[in-house]
Scaffold this motif. Structure first.
Motif, PDB file in Angstrom:
ATOM      1  N   LEU A 173      10.283   6.357   4.979  1.00 59.97           N
ATOM      2  CA  LEU A 173       8.788   6.342   5.954  1.00 59.97           C
ATOM      3  C   LEU A 173       8.283   4.910   6.211  1.00 59.97           C
ATOM      4  CD1 LEU A 173       6.720   9.103   3.802  1.00 59.97           C
ATOM      5  CD2 LEU A 173       7.034   8.802   6.063  1.00 59.97           C
ATOM      6  N   LEU A 174       9.150   3.592   5.559  1.00 61.55           N
ATOM      7  CA  LEU A 174       8.501   2.446   5.659  1.00 61.55           C
ATOM      8  C   LEU A 174       9.737   1.832   7.262  1.00 61.55           C
ATOM      9  CD1 LEU A 174       7.629   0.900   2.271  1.00 61.55           C
ATOM     10  CD2 LEU A 174       5.665   2.112   4.359  1.00 61.55           C
ATOM     11  N   SER A 177       8.578   3.376  10.375  1.00 60.74           N
ATOM     12  CA  SER A 177       7.678   3.298  11.126  1.00 60.74           C
ATOM     13  C   SER A 177       7.721   1.544  10.304  1.00 60.74           C
ATOM     14  CB  SER A 177       6.923   4.040  11.279  1.00 60.74           C
ATOM     15  OG  SER A 177       7.142   5.422  11.836  1.00 60.74           O
ATOM     16  N   ALA A 180       3.242   0.489  12.218  1.00 64.02           N
ATOM     17  CA  ALA A 180       2.012   1.874  11.192  1.00 64.02           C
ATOM     18  C   ALA A 180       1.920   1.174  10.410  1.00 64.02           C
ATOM     19  CB  ALA A 180       3.089   2.776  10.595  1.00 64.02           C
ATOM     20  N   THR A 181       0.497   1.134   9.861  1.00 60.39           N
ATOM     21  CA  THR A 181      -0.984   0.735   9.481  1.00 60.39           C
ATOM     22  C   THR A 181      -1.338   1.730   8.250  1.00 60.39           C
ATOM     23  OG1 THR A 181      -2.585  -0.390  11.122  1.00 60.39           O
ATOM     24  CG2 THR A 181      -3.349   0.082   9.652  1.00 60.39           C
ATOM     25  N   TRP A 182      -0.550   1.430   7.213  1.00 61.63           N
ATOM     26  CA  TRP A 182      -0.526   2.261   6.261  1.00 61.63           C
ATOM     27  C   TRP A 182      -1.765   2.101   5.725  1.00 61.63           C
ATOM     28  CZ3 TRP A 182       2.383   6.705   6.082  1.00 61.63           C
ATOM     29  CH2 TRP A 182       3.399   6.868   7.280  1.00 61.63           C
ATOM     30  N   THR A 183      -1.443   2.539   4.458  1.00 61.62           N
ATOM     31  CA  THR A 183      -2.615   2.493   3.407  1.00 61.62           C
ATOM     32  C   THR A 183      -1.516   3.549   2.156  1.00 61.62           C
ATOM     33  OG1 THR A 183      -3.765   4.942   3.140  1.00 61.62           O
ATOM     34  CG2 THR A 183      -5.010   2.525   4.953  1.00 61.62           C
ATOM     35  N   SER A 186      -2.693   7.359   2.496  1.00 63.46           N
ATOM     36  CA  SER A 186      -1.811   7.552   3.319  1.00 63.46           C
ATOM     37  C   SER A 186      -0.617   8.374   2.587  1.00 63.46           C
ATOM     38  CB  SER A 186      -2.086   7.106   4.628  1.00 63.46           C
ATOM     39  OG  SER A 186      -1.662   5.619   4.470  1.00 63.46           O
ATOM     40  N   LEU A 187      -0.064   6.692   2.417  1.00 66.39           N
ATOM     41  CA  LEU A 187       1.547   7.395   1.573  1.00 66.39           C
ATOM     42  C   LEU A 187       1.392   8.077   0.542  1.00 66.39           C
ATOM     43  CD1 LEU A 187       2.436   3.166   1.238  1.00 66.39           C
ATOM     44  CD2 LEU A 187       3.365   5.211   3.394  1.00 66.39           C
ATOM     45  N   GLU A 190       1.408  11.733   1.961  1.00 66.75           N
ATOM     46  CA  GLU A 190       2.630  12.186   2.496  1.00 66.75           C
ATOM     47  C   GLU A 190       3.888  12.468   1.364  1.00 66.75           C
ATOM     48  OE1 GLU A 190       3.877  12.211   5.722  1.00 66.75           O
ATOM     49  OE2 GLU A 190       2.639  11.258   7.121  1.00 66.75           O
ATOM     50  N   ILE A 214       6.430  -4.287   2.986  1.00 68.36           N
ATOM     51  CA  ILE A 214       5.617  -3.540   3.823  1.00 68.36           C
ATOM     52  C   ILE A 214       5.303  -5.379   5.188  1.00 68.36           C
ATOM     53  CG2 ILE A 214       3.661  -3.168   5.462  1.00 68.36           C
ATOM     54  CD1 ILE A 214       3.170  -1.038   3.481  1.00 68.36           C
TER      55      ILE A 214
END
Length: 270
Positions: A173-174, A177, A180-183, A186-187, A190, A214
């Motif tokens: 995922l990381l 993307s 991307a603006t992950w929190t 949200s991670l 997922e 990140i």
């Protein structure tokens, strides 16, 4: 099959530096296809600009700017260069260099596509030291290279097989993307795991906290954009997910100890 000696690559080598048992080269690749060959020394290839496809006896790697490969000596491979300017930085290591630094020459085997951002950060810093002044930076170069090899040889770096499924999924995922603006939530959603479990166990599998990991990926995405001459630092910062140029500069300096503008100028030096 061709065997290449120290400092030999298929292209135009603009820089060739000797530091003890190391050979450092900065090469523009000019051959659209290079048939099967191997090198007499173990070496790293670090793509600075453009793209190249590399195949070995087990895998095919599609490499772009920021890709880091390692080849053990006499490891056969071939290369395909798509159209466009492609440039690589190489660090070759003679067997006596390993011995002099107390490292096992067989700690890394075969051909390896190194994706860990910690290792890529070290190689960017080795390149930085070479371009700043290798005569003064020889100690820093050897120290960083020793650290890179030692880290890459650790069992948890050489294979992801021992990592839990959520850690493998998170890595994908990381890396897929990075801007991307992950929190944390949200991670966690997922991955279908609790946020506390993610934050508590992340460092066990990635050797730093989630925020630092990140940031490394975002800075490395920015470094890949340095090859585009028309991009401003503000455009690069926003594209790579930084709040603003100041945030980007602070994050960059924390990793590489110089400003992004200075590093961009070093990348232009041949």
């Amino acid at each position: 099959m061709n065997s290449l000696h120290a400092g030999q690559f298929f292209g135009v080598t603009n820089t060739n530096i000797q530091i003890g048992g190391l050979t450092l080269t900065d090469t523009e690749y000019t051959h659209p296809y290079v048939d099967w060959h191997y090198h007499e020394n173990a070496y790293f290839t670090f793509i600075l600009s453009g793209n190249v496809i590399e195949g070995n006896q087990k895998e095919i790697y599609h490499c772009s700017a920021g890709s880091l490969l390692f080849h053990h000596w006499q490891e056969p491979h071939y290369n395909i260069k798509p159209k466009g300017y492609t440039r690589g930085f190489h660090v070759e290591l003679r067997p006596d260099w390993f011995e002099a630094h107390g490292l096992k020459s067989n700690s890394l085997q075969g051909s390896i596509n190194m994706q860990d951002p910690h290792l890529i950060k070290m190689m960017y810093n080795i390149f930085k030291e070479v371009k700043l002044d290798y005569r003064l930076g020889g100690l820093a170069i050897e120290s960083l290279l020793t650290q890179l090899l030692d880290t890459a040889a650790e069992p948890n770096q050489s294979s992801f097989k021992q990592k839990p499924i959520w850690a493998l999924r998170l890595k994908d995922l990381l890396h897929d993307s990075p801007c991307a603006t992950w929190t944390l939530q949200s991670l966690s959603d997922e991955l279908a795991i609790h946020p506390v479990h993610l934050s508590r166990n992340f460092s066990k599998h990635f050797q730093c906290n989630l925020g630092d990991y990140i940031r490394m990926l975002k800075v490395q995405a920015a470094l890949r954009m340095f090859q585009h001459k028309d991009s401003t630092l503000t455009e690069i910062a926003l594209t790579c997910g930084f709040a603003d140029q100041s945030h980007f500069i602070r994050s960059f300096k924390a990793l590489h100890h110089i400003t992004p503008l200075t590093f961009k100028k070093l990348l232009k030096k041949i």
